[in-house]
Structures are given as structure tokens and as C-alpha cells.
Design a protein around this motif. Structure first.
Motif, mmCIF file in Angstrom:
data_model
loop_
_atom_site.group_PDB
_atom_site.id
_atom_site.type_symbol
_atom_site.label_atom_id
_atom_site.label_comp_id
_atom_site.label_asym_id
_atom_site.label_seq_id
_atom_site.Cartn_x
_atom_site.Cartn_y
_atom_site.Cartn_z
ATOM 1 N N ILE A 83 0.849 -1.182 0.000
ATOM 2 C CA ILE A 83 0.000 0.000 0.000
ATOM 3 C C ILE A 83 0.887 1.234 0.000
ATOM 4 C CG2 ILE A 83 -1.729 1.326 1.265
ATOM 5 C CD1 ILE A 83 -2.879 -1.249 2.293
ATOM 6 N N ASP A 84 0.790 2.030 -1.047
ATOM 7 C CA ASP A 84 1.672 3.180 -1.217
ATOM 8 C C ASP A 84 1.068 4.397 -0.532
ATOM 9 O OD1 ASP A 84 3.717 4.799 -2.030
ATOM 10 O OD2 ASP A 84 2.892 5.142 -4.039
ATOM 11 N N CYS A 85 1.167 4.419 0.787
ATOM 12 C CA CYS A 85 0.622 5.529 1.572
ATOM 13 C C CYS A 85 1.656 6.008 2.596
ATOM 14 C CB CYS A 85 -0.659 5.103 2.284
ATOM 15 S SG CYS A 85 -2.093 4.990 1.192
ATOM 16 N N PRO A 86 2.737 6.653 2.134
ATOM 17 C CA PRO A 86 3.772 7.130 3.058
ATOM 18 C C PRO A 86 3.351 8.410 3.768
ATOM 19 C CG PRO A 86 4.357 7.711 0.818
ATOM 20 C CD PRO A 86 3.086 6.915 0.725
ATOM 21 N N SER A 104 0.133 10.676 -2.984
ATOM 22 C CA SER A 104 0.544 9.350 -3.433
ATOM 23 C C SER A 104 -0.431 8.298 -2.945
ATOM 24 C CB SER A 104 1.956 9.042 -2.924
ATOM 25 O OG SER A 104 2.366 7.751 -3.294
ATOM 26 N N CYS A 105 -0.876 8.443 -1.706
ATOM 27 C CA CYS A 105 -1.839 7.506 -1.123
ATOM 28 C C CYS A 105 -3.166 7.555 -1.878
ATOM 29 C CB CYS A 105 -2.053 7.845 0.345
ATOM 30 S SG CYS A 105 -3.159 6.705 1.215
ATOM 31 N N PHE A 106 -3.663 8.748 -2.112
ATOM 32 C CA PHE A 106 -4.938 8.884 -2.832
ATOM 33 C C PHE A 106 -4.833 8.253 -4.223
ATOM 34 C CE2 PHE A 106 -5.736 13.141 -0.409
ATOM 35 C CZ PHE A 106 -5.928 12.427 0.757
ATOM 36 N N ASP A 107 -3.749 8.574 -4.938
ATOM 37 C CA ASP A 107 -3.581 8.071 -6.300
ATOM 38 C C ASP A 107 -3.403 6.563 -6.341
ATOM 39 O OD1 ASP A 107 -3.850 10.548 -7.450
ATOM 40 O OD2 ASP A 107 -1.706 10.971 -7.501
ATOM 41 N N TYR A 108 -2.816 6.007 -5.286
ATOM 42 C CA TYR A 108 -2.655 4.551 -5.219
ATOM 43 C C TYR A 108 -4.021 3.880 -5.265
ATOM 44 C CZ TYR A 108 -1.996 -0.060 -3.128
ATOM 45 O OH TYR A 108 -2.026 -1.407 -2.879
#
Length: 342
Positions: A78-81, A98-102
Motif C-alpha cells: 500500500i503506497d501511503c507514506p 501518493s496515497c490517494f492516487d494509489y
């Protein structure tokens, strides 16, 4: 709808898609090391979900599980840094977008409404209340912003390489951003994108400047790369230097430029050491080309001889083995044979 207006809109939407794609790549390439711990935490969260655990997610203050991901995202990290400070407040970083777009990358497998719900659930499960609330607000603003972009009409036509036309379209987009976010939020969510856009515009202007020769363009492009923010410079420098090297080399060759012009351009763009290395590569390649041309010529004479096919092949094998010393060169020579015969 007016044809010109429709074309403008299509051009603008195409540009927006390219910008969003480029930023997604930037996220993956330039994620700060300081966020590595959060990425590790996200991987733990994904593992918990896949194993159907019901315990509380580490780092969150709620008895909530992370959402079930769309099929294409299952098994991925999960790309949510996303970061929070010591007081549990959200730290504004590009990791939020980045999290939203993931999650939104799986749009189509799930509806936008479902994905918004998934993101809210993830934020609630992994962030303290204060951070989660602010992140959810940013999510609402981000969704509204993307909808506004889709309805935006470009105010001007522009062609590839048209720096001024590109700037006008970007200015429109930036005004929309200002309608939904404050300056700190814009810098965090769109700062890298804006810097890269400005770099591209300045790059267009340098290439379009007919008063500059290849060496002068190389020097200005090198300065332009050096001025990039540290979050972009290292990764962009490698890709941009290679692209500019190719383009400026072609420009010199098409004008019949000298070896010294090529050398000067390389030094200006890459520095003396890199220019030395490229010159050495050129010399090695020239030596190789001489060697392979001599081999192909001798091979051609064998093929034209009156010997039997088996004797011809035996002679060619002997010639090849005596001409090329390494296994790599032998394989490379055989590739040249195929190209030559075709």
C-alpha cells in the motif's frame, strides 16, 4: 460544441493525463527515505488484511481494518507514506497524494464512491483522529479538484515544444489548485509536479533558442538541472542528461559538426570526466566496428567461394573464432551477421 473548443478541451485533458502519469512515476522514484518506516508499516497492514486478522492496525487508534483492495492492487504494498508529528498531527507531504492516487489507480474495478470510502477507512485505521480528519478533508478537496480539472477548457492551442502555450495551460491548472488548497497544501501535494513542469518549459525555451549552439544549450541545460530541488534533481539528472545528450548529439551530427564540437557539448552537459568516458566508448566502438567490418568482408568472400556449404560454414566458424576473443564478442558478431545478411 464548437470544434475548436472541443479540440482545446481534448488537448488539455490529454496534457492532464500525461502530467498525472509523470507524477505517479515521480512518487515511486523519489519517495523520501524518511518515509521508509511508514512504508514498512503499510506492508504490515497489508499482510494483516490478507490473513484476515481482526486485531487493531498498528499505528491507528481505531478498531478498524484496512479496506479490501481491488483485485489489481491485492498483494501489492500500500503506497501511503503518510507522516504524523509527535502530537499526532498530519505532516503535509507528497505522500498524501501518493496515497490517494494509489487507491484511485484501481478506478473501474471499483467505483469512485467505493474508493473514497476505502481511503477514508484506511486513514481512520492507520492515523490518529486529528491526522485522519485533516487527511479526509484533503481527500474531499482532491476529488473536487480532479472533477474541476475534467471540466476545465483550455484557453489556447499549443503544439509540442510550444513553451508559452504550455505555460498558459499550466497557469489555468494552477488557478484551479488555488481554489481548493492553501499554499502549504499546494507545495506538498503538487510541488514536485510544478517544479518538473517549470523545468520542462525552461527546457523547451532553451531548445527553441536559435541563437545558441549545441555547446551553449548543453551548458544552460546543465545549469537548469543543477537548480532542481534535491527531491527531484538526482533522478531527473540521469534521465534528462541522457535524453539531452541524444538530442544534442543528433543536432551536431545533422549539421555536420566536428568531433571537437561533440566533445565541447559533452563537457558542458556532463563534465570532463563523463566526456572522457564517452570518448573512450566512441574509440572502442570505432575499433569494434573496424574489426567487425573486416570480419564480414572476409566472411563474404568465403560465402562467394566455390566450396561446399559445409566447408564454407567450417571456414566461417574458424574465421569468427580467430577474430573474436570473448564469448560476448562472438555472440555480438553473430548478431551483426544476421543484420548484414538481411
Amino acid at each position: 460544441m464548437n470544434t475548436k473548443l472541443l479540440n482545446n478541451r481534448l488537448i488539455f485533458l490529454g496534457l492532464m493525463a500525461c502530467l498525472l502519469l509523470s507524477l505517479v512515476l515521480i512518487y515511486f522514484i523519489f519517495k523520501p527515505e524518511a518515509q521508509k518506516h511508514q512504508n514498512d508499516l503499510n506492508q504490515q497492514n497489508q499482510t494483516l488484511s490478507e490473513n484476515n486478522h481482526t486485531k487493531n492496525i498498528i499505528g491507528g487508534n481505531h478498531q478498524a481494518k484496512i479496506p479490501t483492495l481491488a483485485p489489481s492492487l491485492q498483494g501489492t504494498e500500500i503506497d501511503c507514506p503518510i507522516q504524523v508529528d509527535a502530537k499526532g498531527k498530519l505532516v503535509l507531504t507528497v505522500g498524501i497524494r501518493s496515497c490517494f492516487d494509489y487507491f484511485f489507480s484501481s478506478l473501474g474495478e471499483k467505483t469512485e464512491t467505493e474508493l473514497i470510502s476505502d481511503i477514508r477507512q484506511y486513514l481512520k485505521a492507520t492515523l490518529p483522529d486529528t491526522a485522519s480528519s485533516y487527511a479526509s478533508y484533503l481527500l474531499d478537496q482532491y476529488v473536487a479538484y480532479t472533477h474541476a480539472l475534467k471540466n476545465l477548457k483550455a484557453t489556447s492551442d499549443f503544439k509540442t515544444g510550444d513553451a508559452e502555450g504550455f505555460q498558459k495551460v499550466l497557469n489555468q491548472m494552477y488557478k484551479v489548485q488555488e481554489q481548493f488548497f492553501n499554499s502549504a497544501e499546494i507545495n506538498a501535494l503538487f510541488g514536485n509536479e510544478r517544479n518538473l513542469n517549470q523545468f520542462n518549459i525552461d527546457q523547451m525555451r532553451i531548445h527553441a533558442n536559435k541563437t545558441l549552439n549545441a555547446q551553449q544549450k548543453a551548458s544552460e541545460l546543465a545549469t537548469l538541472i543543477d537548480k532542481l530541488p534535491s527531491t527531484l534533481a538526482d533522478g531527473v539528472r540521469v534521465s534528462m542528461q541522457f535524453a539531452e545528450l541524444q538530442q544534442l548529439t543528433q543536432e551536431i551530427q545533422e549539421k555536420g559538426g566536428s568531433a571537437q564540437e561533440l566533445r565541447n557539448m559533452r563537457e558542458s552537459l556532463l563534465g570532463v570526466d563523463a566526456a572522457d568516458r564517452l570518448e573512450k566508448v566512441d574509440q572502442e566502438e570505432a575499433g569494434w566496428q573496424t574489426q567487425v567490418n573486416s570480419y564480414l568482408s572476409a566472411r563474404e568472400q568465403i560465402l562467394k567461394s566455390n566450396a561446399s556449404d559445409s566447408n564454407k560454414q567450417q571456414s566461417i566458424d574458424q574465421l569468427r573464432n580467430s577474430t573474436f576473443a570473448t564469448k560476448e564478442d562472438l555472440l555480438r558478431a553473430q548478431s551483426y551477421e544476421i543484420i548484414h545478411d538481411q
